[in-house]
Write a protein that holds these residues in place. Structure first.
Motif, PDB file in Angstrom:
ATOM      1  N   GLN A  43      78.434 -45.267 -58.947  1.00 55.42           N
ATOM      2  CA  GLN A  43      78.899 -44.430 -57.840  1.00 55.42           C
ATOM      3  C   GLN A  43      78.683 -45.097 -56.497  1.00 55.42           C
ATOM      4  O   GLN A  43      79.525 -44.986 -55.592  1.00 55.42           O
ATOM      5  CB  GLN A  43      78.199 -43.077 -57.880  1.00 55.42           C
ATOM      6  CG  GLN A  43      78.770 -42.041 -56.930  1.00 55.42           C
ATOM      7  CD  GLN A  43      78.148 -40.668 -57.153  1.00 55.42           C
ATOM      8  OE1 GLN A  43      77.109 -40.538 -57.811  1.00 55.42           O
ATOM      9  NE2 GLN A  43      78.771 -39.636 -56.601  1.00 55.42           N
ATOM     10  N   GLY A  44      77.538 -45.766 -56.343  1.00 57.59           N
ATOM     11  CA  GLY A  44      77.232 -46.381 -55.065  1.00 57.59           C
ATOM     12  C   GLY A  44      78.002 -47.659 -54.820  1.00 57.59           C
ATOM     13  O   GLY A  44      78.746 -47.782 -53.836  1.00 57.59           O
TER      14      GLY A  44
ATOM     15  N   GLN B 261      77.125 -45.885 -51.252  1.00 53.57           N
ATOM     16  CA  GLN B 261      78.566 -45.681 -51.357  1.00 53.57           C
ATOM     17  C   GLN B 261      79.216 -45.714 -49.969  1.00 53.57           C
ATOM     18  O   GLN B 261      80.233 -46.394 -49.757  1.00 53.57           O
ATOM     19  CB  GLN B 261      78.867 -44.356 -52.043  1.00 53.57           C
ATOM     20  CG  GLN B 261      80.343 -44.099 -52.287  1.00 53.57           C
ATOM     21  CD  GLN B 261      80.598 -42.749 -52.932  1.00 53.57           C
ATOM     22  OE1 GLN B 261      79.682 -41.943 -53.099  1.00 53.57           O
ATOM     23  NE2 GLN B 261      81.838 -42.488 -53.296  1.00 53.57           N
ATOM     24  N   SER B 262      78.637 -44.996 -49.016  1.00 48.71           N
ATOM     25  CA  SER B 262      79.160 -44.991 -47.652  1.00 48.71           C
ATOM     26  C   SER B 262      79.084 -46.379 -47.031  1.00 48.71           C
ATOM     27  O   SER B 262      80.021 -46.834 -46.363  1.00 48.71           O
ATOM     28  CB  SER B 262      78.374 -43.994 -46.795  1.00 48.71           C
ATOM     29  OG  SER B 262      78.413 -42.705 -47.347  1.00 48.71           O
TER      30      SER B 262
ATOM     31  N   VAL C 122      82.362 -47.669 -56.904  1.00 52.28           N
ATOM     32  CA  VAL C 122      83.273 -46.760 -56.198  1.00 52.28           C
ATOM     33  C   VAL C 122      83.290 -47.089 -54.705  1.00 52.28           C
ATOM     34  O   VAL C 122      84.352 -47.112 -54.068  1.00 52.28           O
ATOM     35  CB  VAL C 122      82.866 -45.289 -56.430  1.00 52.28           C
ATOM     36  CG1 VAL C 122      83.725 -44.354 -55.578  1.00 52.28           C
ATOM     37  CG2 VAL C 122      83.000 -44.918 -57.901  1.00 52.28           C
ATOM     38  N   GLY C 123      82.115 -47.351 -54.140  1.00 57.06           N
ATOM     39  CA  GLY C 123      82.038 -47.635 -52.711  1.00 57.06           C
ATOM     40  C   GLY C 123      82.792 -48.888 -52.323  1.00 57.06           C
ATOM     41  O   GLY C 123      83.543 -48.895 -51.337  1.00 57.06           O
TER      42      GLY C 123
ATOM     43  N   LEU D 136      83.229 -39.493 -50.199  1.00 53.67           N
ATOM     44  CA  LEU D 136      81.951 -39.518 -49.480  1.00 53.67           C
ATOM     45  C   LEU D 136      81.535 -38.109 -49.068  1.00 53.67           C
ATOM     46  O   LEU D 136      80.354 -37.752 -49.154  1.00 53.67           O
ATOM     47  CB  LEU D 136      82.057 -40.406 -48.243  1.00 53.67           C
ATOM     48  CG  LEU D 136      82.312 -41.899 -48.471  1.00 53.67           C
ATOM     49  CD1 LEU D 136      82.372 -42.632 -47.146  1.00 53.67           C
ATOM     50  CD2 LEU D 136      81.248 -42.504 -49.361  1.00 53.67           C
TER      51      LEU D 136
END
Length: 489
Positions: A193-194, A142-143, A197-198, A107
């Motif tokens: 990615q969002g 992602q966060s 992976v998140g 992040l």
């Protein structure tokens, strides 16, 4: 011959298996199952005692088990105290270090992706076809998924599924980066990615920070701080790897290298992370009692407000130097590693100090300094000032990553609910990332007084949010611990 008496073998509280793991089972609490109870009722001559010989008698009543009181909250929390050290305990710290490395470390790296996606060499062509606000949605999602994942992974951790959560999470992080290396469209990057992976990181983060409380009590702040330093280390290594490789092997293979690094480092928690205690009490996925816990709710709200301001600097400090001409493109990429390197100390030293003076006494001044530094960006013009702010903000912002878990542990009396409470709290904090990233991007796109991006607007927005968070923490400290400054809180 004197009568032989056999002691009652019923035990109370958690039992310990051969590997030293604690578990709360019905046999450990002295509560018999329905099938066993009915069997004993239908066969009154069957007792829990061994066969008697030579006319011996037993002092164990046939219905002794029925007379055992129901387990209490204290029974669920009982057990040997945390070791506060030893090889097994410190291996957990190392394992959680690499979980932070591949969750918050990734992040903290997004600032470098934000800068790259907005550059002329971006995979999104033509350059400028995707707005700053839209790009920030990738990092915000992602966060959000990392924090929202705790809503599921927290209760599953309480039920004893730590290993499965680590397996699923590690796969998601690695697989997501392999898919990210193949993208060429905005929606593809958002998905890989969002979301992928998140969500993978979200399956690991809450269980990772929760497991430490069963190994440490008096040193929980230090242990959590050392583990949280992994996020800073990841925030240093990953941006440098990406920047140094992208001109040599291209975007695709640069992202794959990040995926391979994640694969190698996640083998540590896969092998060594071990759940020491668990509750046998099945709970709902959402602990509704948390909503009636005033200090818990107030702390979550204050951290929520602080996270909004935190992401203003994390996402946009690097791009600020590039957009205003204060830094060249090469130096702009190194602003993020500089900030994260300073944050490594900000996630260990304050946490070590929190064991002595209390986490809230550290969190309040940390939030105030972060707010002041964000407002100070209004007057920043040159490279030197940006670097100074990056170092100071990196150090003091570490409290927002490392201390919330310590605060949740302090505010949760029933430790059997800890995973659910931490997961629920972080799920709400995830909503702050959706405001801090895209919201700031929308403010930035408003034309400033000089016809350029509205940088003054976002610094005011972020600074006010962080100062407001410090105010909420002060109210909570006064409510929970009183007004005396020397009180450990």
């Amino acid at each position: 011959m004197a009568p032989t008496t056999f002691p009652d073998r019923t035990t109370h509280g958690p039992s310990t298996d051969a590997e030293g793991n604690l578990s709360d089972q019905s046999t450990a609490t002295g509560i018999s199952s329905p099938s066993r109870a009915s069997s004993e009722k239908s066969s009154p001559h069957v007792t829990a005692a061994p066969p008697l010989t030579d006319g011996a008698t037993s002092s164990v009543a046939p219905d002794a088990e029925k007379q055992q009181p129901p387990p209490t909250t204290a029974a669920w929390n009982a057990g040997p105290p945390p070791p506060n050290g030893g090889l097994a305990a410190w291996l957990q710290v190392v394992s959680v270090f690499f979980i932070f490395f591949n969750t918050w470390g990734l992040l903290n790296t997004f600032g470098i992706f934000q800068t790259y996606y907005e550059s002329s060499e971006s995979i999104f062509q033509p350059p400028g076809s995707v707005s700053s606000s839209n790009i920030s949605w990738i990092g915000s999602i992602q966060s959000f998924m990392v924090l929202l994942g705790g809503l599921v992974s927290g209760p599953l951790y309480d039920r004893g599924y730590l290993k499965y959560l680590i397996y699923v999470g590690a796969f998601g992080v690695v697989f997501g980066h392999m898919m990210l290396s193949l993208v060429s469209e905005f929606w593809q990057a958002l998905l890989a990615q969002g979301f992928v992976v998140g969500l993978g990181a979200g399956m690991m983060f809450t269980p990772g920070v929760t497991v430490l409380q069963s190994y440490f009590s008096t040193k929980i702040g230090l242990a959590t701080g050392l583990a949280a330093a992994g996020s800073s280390f990841g925030g240093v290594i990953y941006p440098i790897v990406f920047y140094r490789l992208i001109d040599r092997i291209g975007y695709g293979w640069s992202v794959r290298v990040i995926g391979f690094i994640a694969l190698a480092t996640l083998m540590v928690p896969v092998v060594f992370l071990k759940q020491r205690t668990k509750s046998g009490k099945v709970r709902a996925l959402v602990d509704v009692s948390a909503f009636t816990d005033g200090p818990y709710v107030l702390f979550t709200f204050g951290t929520f407000v602080g996270f909004i301001g935190l992401y203003v600097m994390l996402f946009y400090l690097s791009f600020f130097g590039l957009d205003t001409g204060a830094t060249d493109p090469a130096m702009a990429f190194y602003i993020v590693p500089i900030l994260n390197a300073a944050s490594m100390f900000g996630r260990t030293l304050p946490n070590w100090l929190s064991d002595k003076v209390g986490p809230f006494n550290i969190l309040i001044p940390g939030a105030m300094v972060c707010g002041a530094l964000t407002l100070a960006m209004i007057g920043v013009k040159g490279l030197g000032a940006i670097i100074v702010v990056a170092i100071l903000f990196g150090f003091f912002s570490g409290v927002f990553i490392a201390l919330p878990t310590v605060c949740y542990i302090a505010l949760t009396k029933d430790k059997s609910r800890l995973g659910s409470r931490i997961g629920l709290g972080y799920a709400f904090l995830g909503l702050a990332t959706l405001i801090g990233g895209p919201g700031t991007g929308a403010i930035l796109q408003q034309t400033g007084h000089n016809g350029h991006n509205n940088w003054t607007g976002i610094w005011v927005f972020g600074g006010v949010m962080l100062l407001a968070a410090s105010g909420v923490f002060m109210v909570l400290r006064s409510w929970k611990f009183g007004f005396k400054l020397t009180t450990k809180a």
